[in-house]
Write a protein that holds these residues in place. Structure first.
Motif, short mmCIF file in Angstrom:
data_model
loop_
_atom_site.label_atom_id
_atom_site.label_comp_id
_atom_site.label_asym_id
_atom_site.label_seq_id
_atom_site.Cartn_x
_atom_site.Cartn_y
_atom_site.Cartn_z
N GLN B 12 7.31 -7.09 5.75
CA GLN B 12 8.30 -7.87 6.50
C GLN B 12 8.78 -9.07 5.69
O GLN B 12 9.98 -9.28 5.49
N GLN B 13 7.80 -9.84 5.20
CA GLN B 13 8.11 -11.03 4.41
C GLN B 13 8.87 -10.65 3.14
O GLN B 13 9.86 -11.29 2.76
N THR B 16 12.47 -9.78 3.86
CA THR B 16 13.27 -10.98 4.12
C THR B 16 13.62 -11.68 2.81
O THR B 16 14.78 -12.04 2.58
N GLN B 20 17.30 -12.23 1.23
CA GLN B 20 17.81 -13.58 0.97
C GLN B 20 18.19 -13.74 -0.50
O GLN B 20 19.20 -14.37 -0.82
#
Lengths: 293, 215
Positions: B12-13, B16, B20
């Motif tokens: 998940q991290q 992201t 980004q």
């Protein structure tokens, strides 16, 4: 035997009269245009830095001197707390020296590795491998310098040595690509002619190919220096020292004066090194190549 | 924890951060392309202005990216602002240079012909000169994007967004078991993004470069 090779500069600065300067300037501008034309299409993946012109020769050191002077005056008047003082005092010259050492050592290593390798890859025996090596070199450009450096640190431990290895790996690829491109760009008719008058393979290399490739190799040296002075700021993340120490100390401790001083010094050093390399490029370029026929 | 387990537990991290990273580079590239082409259009006709623009952007490139970010932080603070400014500035160089080279390389006879059939100055620029100069500009965009991928990683040190954060988390925990997983994930993520962007540019080139002027 090699005293008449065109790789030696035929004129040094002091015996170039003033009226010739304008001509030089025109030639440099002309060369710049031609180079840009050549570069326009195939400039894929390589970071060719623009050559210095005589105007820039004077501008850059003047700007750097003014900036350094202003920074010095600001620093003398700045009020620093104990943390900032601790980060700066007695910590500036050693970091500058480390930074110069990192840059110089890694540049020498890059040249020792990349230029002979580039020459080898344009010889008949290895010529077939050159496209593959260049493809790997281009692919390698996609690896971020920071990640490469930190992975090396995990593998080999912290220290200046690890930092230098990382810097060298990062800069060797573009210089190698530059050297190969320089040797490949030589008009095959010239090497044929050299062979035709009875030169051996090594003579062709030494007296025809290398002198003709000098401008591109010099551009490679400059590229390496500029890349290395930049990558050397990252050495701090692997305990390698350099001006990056001041920058990271400034950010981690939130002391803007430390951050500012480290950054200004790194910028000034990079500009000066690029300037020196540019001047060397102008002076060492074989004079016969300034007018392309 | 091996690398695959690490990827699975943190996906998940990682996702992201990757998004980004990609979006920061993409947005700054759009900005740099617009500004860079505008600078190119404004300066290519004048010898002096064009060379000045090229020399100035070349000088910016010689500045170490960490030092550039270090100079921006006291002015604009930490976070997204210094990242965007630094990335856009570094992205400008290849685009400005290639735009000027490309626009100067357009055959003057073609521009004359365009004027001859009654095109306005703007139409000449938009319909003749810029399409002909597009291949070198696209090359500039490719070179710049690859460079920004690495610089964006460094910007994470000034609390910028993206995959650099994972790398710096690894730096902070050097010696721990997860350090190598973190640094490897961040580095490989950037490599994959760089290659993906490059593939997209090749595709864009195929779609937008008129067949007549393809090399």
């Amino acid at each position: 035997m090699s005293s008449d090779t065109p790789s030696k500069p035929s004129a040094s600065t002091e015996d170039r009269p003033a009226e010739l300067r304008d001509k030089d300037r025109a030639l440099v501008a002309e060369l710049e245009r031609e180079r840009q034309d050549r570069e326009a299409a195939p400039a894929t993946g390589e970071r060719v830095l623009d050559r210095l012109t005589w105007q820039r020769v004077a501008v850059v050191p003047a700007v750097v001197a003014v900036v350094l002077l202003a920074t010095w005056m600001w620093y003398r008047g700045a009020e620093l707390d104990s943390i900032a003082k601790q980060s700066i005092e007695g910590n500036v010259w050693p970091r500058v020296r480390e930074h110069i050492e990192l840059t110089a050592i890694s540049t020498v290593l890059v040249l020792i590795i990349a230029i002979p390798l580039g020459i080898a890859l344009t010889r008949r025996a290895l010529r077939g491998a050159a496209p593959y090596v260049l493809a790997v070199a281009n692919l390698g450009q996609a690896v971020p310098a920071l990640g490469l450096l930190v992975l090396l640190v995990i593998w080999r431990g912290i220290g200046a040595e690890t930092a230098i290895i990382g810097i060298v790996i990062y800069a060797a690829l573009p210089v190698l690509a530059n050297t190969i491109a320089g040797l490949q760009a030589i008009d095959p008719q010239l090497t044929e002619a050299a062979k035709g008058i009875g030169m051996s393979g090594s003579e062709v290399l030494r007296r025809v190919e290398l002198p003709l490739a000098v401008p591109l190799i010099l551009a490679g040296v400059r590229t390496a220096l500029v890349l290395n002075v930049g990558t050397a700021t990252l050495a701090t993340f692997g305990g390698g020292g350099g001006l990056g120490d001041l920058i990271t100390a400034g950010i981690t401790n939130q002391r803007m004066p430390v951050l500012f001083l480290g950054s200004v010094l790194a910028v000034a050093l990079a500009l000066l090194i690029d300037w020196l390399a540019g001047v060397a490029e102008l002076l060492l370029r074989p004079k016969g190549l300034e007018v392309r026929t | 924890m091996n690398f695959w387990e690490f990827l699975e537990s943190r996906h998940q991290q990682l996702l992201t951060d990757t998004l980004q990273h990609a979006s920061a580079v993409f947005q700054c590239m759009v900005l740099a392309t617009v500004i860079g082409v505008l600078i190119g259009v404004a300066t290519y006709r004048s010898e002096l202005a064009g060379n000045f623009a090229t020399a100035t952007t070349a000088t910016i490139l010689t500045i170490p990216s960490l030092a550039m970010i270090g100079l921006l932080v006291p002015v604009v603070g930490l976070g997204v602002a210094p990242t965007v400014i630094a990335l856009t500035l570094y992205g400008l160089l290849p685009i400005v240079r290639n735009a000027i080279v490309g626009l100067r390389g357009v055959d003057p006879q073609l521009v004359d012909a365009a004027r001859g059939i009654g095109m306005s100055r703007l139409a000449q620029l938009l319909r003749v000169e810029l399409p002909l100069a597009w291949p070198p500009i696209l090359t500039g965009i490719r070179v710049a994007t690859q460079m920004l991928m690495g610089i964006a990683a460094i910007a994470a040190f000034a609390s910028g967004p993206g995959l650099g954060n994972i790398i710096f988390r690894g730096v902070a925990s050097l010696g721990s078991a997860n350090a190598i997983n973190q640094v490897l994930a961040g580095t490989l993520g950037i490599v994959i993004l760089a290659l993906l962007f490059d593939a997209v540019y090749v595709l864009i080139g195929r779609l937008t470069i008129p067949r007549g002027i393809r090399a």
